[in-house]
Write an enzyme that holds these catalytic residues in place. Structure first.
Site, PDB file in Angstrom:
ATOM      1  N   SER A  59       0.746  -1.251   0.111  1.00 16.47           N
ATOM      2  CA  SER A  59      -0.190   0.051   0.061  1.00 16.47           C
ATOM      3  C   SER A  59       0.983   1.218  -0.169  1.00 16.47           C
ATOM      4  O   SER A  59       1.965   1.369   0.861  1.00 16.47           O
ATOM      5  CB  SER A  59      -0.981  -0.114   1.322  1.00 16.47           C
ATOM      6  OG  SER A  59      -1.384   1.404   1.588  1.00 16.47           O
ATOM      7  N   GLU A  75       0.190   3.752   1.632  1.00 14.51           N
ATOM      8  CA  GLU A  75       0.303   3.938   3.154  1.00 14.51           C
ATOM      9  C   GLU A  75       1.754   3.928   3.676  1.00 14.51           C
ATOM     10  O   GLU A  75       2.077   4.196   4.606  1.00 14.51           O
ATOM     11  CB  GLU A  75      -0.942   3.224   3.885  1.00 14.51           C
ATOM     12  CG  GLU A  75      -2.110   4.090   3.991  1.00 14.51           C
ATOM     13  CD  GLU A  75      -2.271   5.512   4.444  1.00 14.51           C
ATOM     14  OE1 GLU A  75      -1.956   5.566   5.712  1.00 14.51           O
ATOM     15  OE2 GLU A  75      -2.790   6.433   3.838  1.00 14.51           O
ATOM     16  N   TYR A  82      -1.556  -0.011  10.723  1.00  9.78           N
ATOM     17  CA  TYR A  82      -1.878  -0.857   9.564  1.00  9.78           C
ATOM     18  C   TYR A  82      -0.759  -0.771   8.500  1.00  9.78           C
ATOM     19  O   TYR A  82      -0.103  -1.411   7.882  1.00  9.78           O
ATOM     20  CB  TYR A  82      -3.119  -0.042   8.832  1.00  9.78           C
ATOM     21  CG  TYR A  82      -3.315  -0.370   7.293  1.00  9.78           C
ATOM     22  CD1 TYR A  82      -3.744  -1.667   6.974  1.00  9.78           C
ATOM     23  CD2 TYR A  82      -3.029   0.470   6.171  1.00  9.78           C
ATOM     24  CE1 TYR A  82      -3.951  -1.915   5.477  1.00  9.78           C
ATOM     25  CE2 TYR A  82      -3.013   0.248   4.886  1.00  9.78           C
ATOM     26  CZ  TYR A  82      -3.580  -1.109   4.591  1.00  9.78           C
ATOM     27  OH  TYR A  82      -3.947  -1.346   3.191  1.00  9.78           O
TER      28      TYR A  82
HETATM   29  P1  NDP Z   1     -11.591  -4.450   1.640  1.00  9.16           P
HETATM   30  O1  NDP Z   1     -11.622  -3.861   2.921  1.00  9.16           O
HETATM   31  O2  NDP Z   1     -12.743  -4.141   0.794  1.00  9.16           O
HETATM   32  O3  NDP Z   1     -11.559  -6.008   1.868  1.00  9.16           O
HETATM   33  C1  NDP Z   1     -10.809  -6.672   2.798  1.00  9.16           C
HETATM   34  C2  NDP Z   1     -11.009  -8.166   2.587  1.00  9.16           C
HETATM   35  O4  NDP Z   1     -10.141  -9.012   3.732  1.00  9.16           O
HETATM   36  C3  NDP Z   1     -12.479  -8.602   2.922  1.00  9.16           C
HETATM   37  O5  NDP Z   1     -12.855  -9.771   2.040  1.00  9.16           O
HETATM   38  C4  NDP Z   1     -12.361  -9.132   4.379  1.00  9.16           C
HETATM   39  O6  NDP Z   1     -13.454  -9.995   4.610  1.00  9.16           O
HETATM   40  C5  NDP Z   1     -10.993  -9.818   4.422  1.00  9.16           C
HETATM   41  N1  NDP Z   1     -10.567 -10.152   5.629  1.00  9.16           N
HETATM   42  C6  NDP Z   1     -10.166  -9.082   6.470  1.00  9.16           C
HETATM   43  N2  NDP Z   1      -9.689  -9.984   7.865  1.00  9.16           N
HETATM   44  C7  NDP Z   1      -9.608 -11.276   7.258  1.00  9.16           C
HETATM   45  C8  NDP Z   1      -9.007 -12.501   7.782  1.00  9.16           C
HETATM   46  N3  NDP Z   1      -8.665 -12.281   9.037  1.00  9.16           N
HETATM   47  N4  NDP Z   1      -8.927 -13.677   7.272  1.00  9.16           N
HETATM   48  C9  NDP Z   1      -9.552 -13.576   6.122  1.00  9.16           C
HETATM   49  N5  NDP Z   1     -10.170 -12.548   5.543  1.00  9.16           N
HETATM   50  C10 NDP Z   1     -10.040 -11.262   6.006  1.00  9.16           C
HETATM   51  O7  NDP Z   1     -10.345  -3.970   0.938  1.00  9.16           O
HETATM   52  P2  NDP Z   1      -9.805  -3.786  -0.384  1.00  9.16           P
HETATM   53  O8  NDP Z   1     -10.532  -4.670  -1.141  1.00  9.16           O
HETATM   54  O9  NDP Z   1      -9.921  -2.307  -0.661  1.00  9.16           O
HETATM   55  O10 NDP Z   1      -8.372  -4.007  -0.602  1.00  9.16           O
HETATM   56  C11 NDP Z   1      -7.768  -5.204  -0.988  1.00  9.16           C
HETATM   57  C12 NDP Z   1      -6.518  -5.117  -0.228  1.00  9.16           C
HETATM   58  O11 NDP Z   1      -5.589  -4.287  -0.861  1.00  9.16           O
HETATM   59  C13 NDP Z   1      -6.216  -5.190   1.167  1.00  9.16           C
HETATM   60  O12 NDP Z   1      -5.362  -5.768   1.614  1.00  9.16           O
HETATM   61  C14 NDP Z   1      -5.745  -3.801   1.253  1.00  9.16           C
HETATM   62  O13 NDP Z   1      -5.228  -3.637   2.617  1.00  9.16           O
HETATM   63  C15 NDP Z   1      -5.061  -3.405   0.069  1.00  9.16           C
HETATM   64  N6  NDP Z   1      -5.041  -2.211  -0.505  1.00  9.16           N
HETATM   65  C16 NDP Z   1      -6.004  -1.384  -0.793  1.00  9.16           C
HETATM   66  C17 NDP Z   1      -6.122  -0.188  -1.321  1.00  9.16           C
HETATM   67  C18 NDP Z   1      -7.355   0.524  -1.753  1.00  9.16           C
HETATM   68  O14 NDP Z   1      -7.354   1.744  -2.028  1.00  9.16           O
HETATM   69  N7  NDP Z   1      -8.417  -0.220  -1.811  1.00  9.16           N
HETATM   70  C19 NDP Z   1      -4.811   0.388  -1.673  1.00  9.16           C
HETATM   71  C20 NDP Z   1      -3.896  -0.271  -1.266  1.00  9.16           C
HETATM   72  C21 NDP Z   1      -3.742  -1.635  -0.808  1.00  9.16           C
HETATM   73  P3  NDP Z   1     -14.885  -9.528   5.195  1.00  9.16           P
HETATM   74  O15 NDP Z   1     -15.701  -9.107   4.114  1.00  9.16           O
HETATM   75  O16 NDP Z   1     -15.403 -10.875   5.921  1.00  9.16           O
HETATM   76  O17 NDP Z   1     -14.516  -8.249   6.176  1.00  9.16           O
HETATM   77  P1  GDR Z   2      -7.156   5.513   3.432  1.00 17.44           P
HETATM   78  O1  GDR Z   2      -8.572   5.758   2.975  1.00 17.44           O
HETATM   79  O2  GDR Z   2      -6.760   6.004   4.852  1.00 17.44           O
HETATM   80  O3  GDR Z   2      -6.088   6.472   2.494  1.00 17.44           O
HETATM   81  O4  GDR Z   2      -6.838   3.830   3.190  1.00 17.44           O
HETATM   82  P2  GDR Z   2      -9.726   6.348   3.696  1.00 17.44           P
HETATM   83  O5  GDR Z   2     -10.742   6.593   2.630  1.00 17.44           O
HETATM   84  O6  GDR Z   2     -10.081   5.815   4.920  1.00 17.44           O
HETATM   85  O7  GDR Z   2      -9.003   8.106   4.035  1.00 17.44           O
HETATM   86  C1  GDR Z   2      -8.670   8.703   2.875  1.00 17.44           C
HETATM   87  C2  GDR Z   2      -8.190  10.080   3.667  1.00 17.44           C
HETATM   88  O8  GDR Z   2      -9.608  10.779   4.026  1.00 17.44           O
HETATM   89  C3  GDR Z   2      -9.631  11.365   5.235  1.00 17.44           C
HETATM   90  N1  GDR Z   2     -10.682  11.522   5.917  1.00 17.44           N
HETATM   91  C4  GDR Z   2     -11.746  10.437   6.090  1.00 17.44           C
HETATM   92  N2  GDR Z   2     -11.531   9.194   6.086  1.00 17.44           N
HETATM   93  C5  GDR Z   2     -12.440   8.356   6.452  1.00 17.44           C
HETATM   94  N3  GDR Z   2     -12.423   7.262   6.292  1.00 17.44           N
HETATM   95  N4  GDR Z   2     -13.582   8.989   7.148  1.00 17.44           N
HETATM   96  C6  GDR Z   2     -13.779  10.109   7.117  1.00 17.44           C
HETATM   97  O9  GDR Z   2     -15.104  10.649   7.741  1.00 17.44           O
HETATM   98  C7  GDR Z   2     -12.981  11.003   6.606  1.00 17.44           C
HETATM   99  N5  GDR Z   2     -12.637  12.270   6.607  1.00 17.44           N
HETATM  100  C8  GDR Z   2     -11.539  12.753   6.111  1.00 17.44           C
HETATM  101  C9  GDR Z   2      -8.412  10.358   5.940  1.00 17.44           C
HETATM  102  O10 GDR Z   2      -8.004  11.077   7.202  1.00 17.44           O
HETATM  103  C10 GDR Z   2      -7.359  10.165   4.900  1.00 17.44           C
HETATM  104  O11 GDR Z   2      -6.598  11.289   5.069  1.00 17.44           O
HETATM  105  C11 GDR Z   2      -7.335   3.564   1.994  1.00 17.44           C
HETATM  106  C12 GDR Z   2      -7.500   1.842   2.525  1.00 17.44           C
HETATM  107  O12 GDR Z   2      -8.114   1.263   1.363  1.00 17.44           O
HETATM  108  C13 GDR Z   2      -6.093   1.212   2.904  1.00 17.44           C
HETATM  109  O13 GDR Z   2      -6.388  -0.229   2.866  1.00 17.44           O
HETATM  110  C14 GDR Z   2      -5.303   1.561   1.680  1.00 17.44           C
HETATM  111  O14 GDR Z   2      -4.058   0.824   1.879  1.00 17.44           O
HETATM  112  C15 GDR Z   2      -4.995   2.945   1.323  1.00 17.44           C
HETATM  113  O15 GDR Z   2      -6.224   3.647   1.249  1.00 17.44           O
HETATM  114  C16 GDR Z   2      -3.983   3.081   0.244  1.00 17.44           C
END
Ligand code: NDP
Ligand code: GDR
Length: 327
Positions: free
Chosen positions: A128, A130, A152
């Site tokens: 990520s 992050e 995280y």
């Molecule tokens: P989501 O939060 O939408 O999905 C996470 C998934 O992980 C869900 O299916 C969840 O299951 C499952 N999960 C959580 N804990 C466990 C566990 N202990 N055992 C098995 N399964 C588990 O994430 P995204 O699809 O957005 O992201 C996918 C991956 O990419 C993640 O690893 C995230 O950290 C990473 N990532 C995401 C980014 C983004 O912008 N979306 C950017 C960079 C990295 P359940 O439905 O039961 O909660």
């Molecule tokens: P992020 O996504 O933390 O970048 O992680 P999120 O959408 O939670 O936050 C993005 C930015 O928005 C600000 N923010 C808020 N965020 C949330 N969730 N709720 C609020 O009300 C709010 N108001 C402002 C946050 O502070 C932050 O700066 C996502 C996840 O998908 C991670 O798993 C992944 O690794 C990173 O993106 C890349």
């Protein structure tokens, strides 16, 4: 026919990747954990596909992964499962580290034992942006310094380093995609973009009065999840495993996303939006901007959907979703 195992199948990326791989003729095994309520809405549309199967698995239960590896002998494993919410990771740090860091370790260790030559199984790790945390020297590429700023992100750095370590120590084909924020109509509703699009729709329909947000100044490099899962697959098609930054190269603030959506909806921000200090994080990550030149050059990957198109796509989808629910 190739077989792919996807952890995190019920999540945003898992569902888009499954769609993508099924279209390419894969047999896809989606791994889900047991939950007390049904959370399969993102994959309901592929449930009856004969090339798709669901199996139970938990990142914290290594035996479950071992059994699946031996049962399916997959060609590709995509590790997308995680406790993926940054702010929540401050509240549940141990669960986050268990799933993100140790979960990845358990999978890599199982793979190197089942496939000691590294010739059969290819592994993708969801790293990520992050991980760059509060490093001020953006844009970030594969060589940029990792300065994680949450439990995280610290756990993701551990897994990221471990992938490189297992690749170099044991020769396994393991790659990390350092993906910047990517969103979609299937984005979880607690992430800021979807929280905004859903709230705008509900306010417009008279179902919600106010939207409370945290840090509006934070800037993110936002892309479309459908574009980003293709990059995951491309990484595993390369002869040599490697790490790649995947991003659009443009950053916008939360405030800009909010303005874009509220303007499209015809809503007044002043009237409906307030900040709530509880939504700020103990440590903020102010600016994440990626440089995906390497992915462009070596994988031929390019993002297709831009910022405004993404925001409108999400708003329109939430509008249709809510129309179905209220009628
Ligand atoms: P989501 O939060 O939408 O999905 C996470 C998934 O992980 C869900 O299916 C969840 O299951 C499952 N999960 C959580 N804990 C466990 C566990 N202990 N055992 C098995 N399964 C588990 O994430 P995204 O699809 O957005 O992201 C996918 C991956 O990419 C993640 O690893 C995230 O950290 C990473 N990532 C995401 C980014 C983004 O912008 N979306 C950017 C960079 C990295 P359940 O439905 O039961 O909660
Ligand atoms: P992020 O996504 O933390 O970048 O992680 P999120 O959408 O939670 O936050 C993005 C930015 O928005 C600000 N923010 C808020 N965020 C949330 N969730 N709720 C609020 O009300 C709010 N108001 C402002 C946050 O502070 C932050 O700066 C996502 C996840 O998908 C991670 O798993 C992944 O690794 C990173 O993106 C890349």
């Amino acid at each position: 026919m190739k077989t792919a195992l996807i952890t995190g199948i019920t999540g945003q990326d898992g569902s888009y990747l499954a769609d993508f791989l099924l279209k390419r003729g894969y047999f896809v095994v989606g791994l889900k954990r047991r939950t007390s309520s049904i959370c399969t809405s993102r994959i309901d549309h592929i449930f009856n596909n004969i090339n798709f199967k669901i199996e139970y698995f938990n990142l914290n239960d290594p035996g479950s992964f071992w059994r699946l590896l031996l049962k399916y002998r997959p060609d590709e494993v995509y590790n997308l499962a995680a406790q993926s919410h940054v702010r929540v990771s401050f509240e549940t740090p141990e669960e986050t580290v268990q799933s993100v860091a140790l979960g990845t370790l358990r999978m890599l260790d199982a793979i190197r034992t089942v496939d000691p030559t590294g010739n059969q199984i290819r592994f993708y790790q969801a790293s990520s942006s992050e991980m760059f945390g509060d490093n001020p020297n953006y844009p970030f590429n594969e060589e940029s310094r990792l300065m994680p700023a949450s439990p995280y992100a610290c756990a993701k750095v551990f897994s990221h380093n471990l992938v490189r370590n297992y690749r170099e120590s044991y020769g396994i084909h393991a790659s990390s995609g350092i993906l910047f924020n990517h969103e979609s109509p299937r984005r979880g509703e607690t992430f800021v973009t979807r929280k905004i699009t859903m709230a705008a729709v509900k306010i417009k329909m008279g179902l919600q009065d106010k939207l409370y947000l945290g840090n509006l100044e934070a800037k993110r490099d936002w892309g479309f999840a459908g574009d980003y899962v293709k990059a995951m697959w491309l990484m595993l098609q390369q002869d040599t495993p490697d790490d790649y930054v995947i991003s659009t190269g443009k950053a916008y603030s939360v405030q800009e996303f909010l303005e874009c959506v509220f303007k499209y909806a015809g809503l007044d921000i002043e009237k409906y939006v307030d900040t709530d200090s509880r939504l700020f994080r103990p440590q903020e990550v102010p600016y994440l901007l990626g440089d995906s030149s390497k992915a462009k050059k070596q994988l031929g990957w390019e993002p297709k959907v831009g910022f405004e198109e993404l925001a409108k796509m999400m708003y329109d989808s939430d509008w249709n979703l809510m129309c179905k629910q209220v009628n």
